[in-house]
Design an enzyme around this catalytic site. Structure first.
Site, PDB file in Angstrom:
ATOM      1  CE  LYS A  39      49.177  42.772   0.052  1.00 30.24           C
ATOM      2  NZ  LYS A  39      49.493  41.955   0.713  1.00 30.24           N
ATOM      3  N   GLY A  44      53.523  51.849  -4.092  1.00 30.63           N
ATOM      4  CA  GLY A  44      53.764  52.857  -3.313  1.00 30.63           C
ATOM      5  C   GLY A  44      55.006  52.507  -2.493  1.00 30.63           C
ATOM      6  CB  CYS A  45      54.731  49.701   0.057  1.00 34.55           C
ATOM      7  SG  CYS A  45      53.304  50.081   0.670  1.00 34.55           S
ATOM      8  CB  THR A  46      58.201  48.767  -4.092  1.00 33.03           C
ATOM      9  OG1 THR A  46      57.355  47.706  -3.697  1.00 33.03           O
ATOM     10  CG2 THR A  46      59.518  48.629  -4.807  1.00 33.03           C
ATOM     11  CB  ALA A  49      60.989  50.223   0.989  1.00 25.48           C
TER      12      ALA A  49
END
Length: 158
Positions: A39, A44-46, A49
Site C-alpha cells: 500500500k 514500510g512501503c514508503t 520506495a
C-alpha cells in the site's frame, strides 16, 4: 502458479501512474526489477520506495528499470510519487490479477485477523523476460542493496 528461476515470467498489461497501459514486454532489452508492495503511504512501503528512489541511478547504470505494483489506484500512486519524488513507474493492480499470477496475493494475518493481501516481493527479470531471482516475504531493511549487488554480479559475469 510457481515461478521458477530461469523460466519466462508471465507478461501483463497494467495502468501506470499516468493512466497509460504498460506491458511488461515493453521493457524487453532491459533488466526489470518488478516489486510488489501492499500500500502507498504506509511506513514500510514508503521506506522501500524511497530506497529504490535513492538507488535508481545506480540501477539505471545496470540497464535496469524499476516497476512497483500495488492494488492502489492511479490517484494514490500519483500522490505517492509526487510526495516522495519517485523517478520510476508505479502500476495499478486493483483486481490483483498480476499479483495472483506472480504468487504474491496471499492470506495474511495481523492482530488475529485474516485477510488477502500482497506479500512484499521482488522479482528480477532479465532482458529476455526470464526470472533471474525472486525475493519473497521481503524485509525492507537492506533489501534494495541486496537486489543491486545481485544484479551487479549478474551483469559482471555476462
Amino acid at each position: 502458479m510457481t515461478l521458477v528461476e530461469g523460466q519466462k515470467v508471465p507478461d501483463f498489461s497494467l495502468v501506470n501512474d499516468k493512466g497509460e497501459y504498460v506491458q511488461l514486454a515493453d521493457f524487453r532489452g532491459k533488466n526489470v526489477i518488478l516489486y510488489f508492495y501492499p500500500k502507498d503511504m504506509t511506513p514500510g512501503c514508503t521506506t522501500e520506495a524511497c530506497d529504490f528512489r535513492d538507488k535508481h541511478e545506480d540501477f539505471s547504470q545496470l540497464n535496469a528499470v524499476i516497476l512497483g505494483v500495488s492494488p492502489d489506484n492511479v490517484q494514490k500512486h500519483t500522490k505517492f510519487i509526487d510526495k516522495h519524488g519517485l523517478p520510476f513507474t508505479l502500476l495499478v493492480d486493483e483486481d490483483h490479477a498480476v499479483a495472483e499470477a506472480y504468487g504474491v496475493w496471499v492470506l495474511k494475518k495481523m492482530y488475529g485477523r485474516e485477510y488477502m493481501g500482497i506479500e512484499r516481493s521482488t522479482f528480477l527479470i532479465d532482458t529476455d523476460g526470464n526470472l533471474i531471482k525472486a525475493w519473497r516475504k521481503v524485509r525492507v531493511k537492506n533489501h534494495i542493496e541486496e537486489v543491486y549487488t545481485y544484479l551487479a554480479n549478474q551483469e559482471e559475469h555476462k
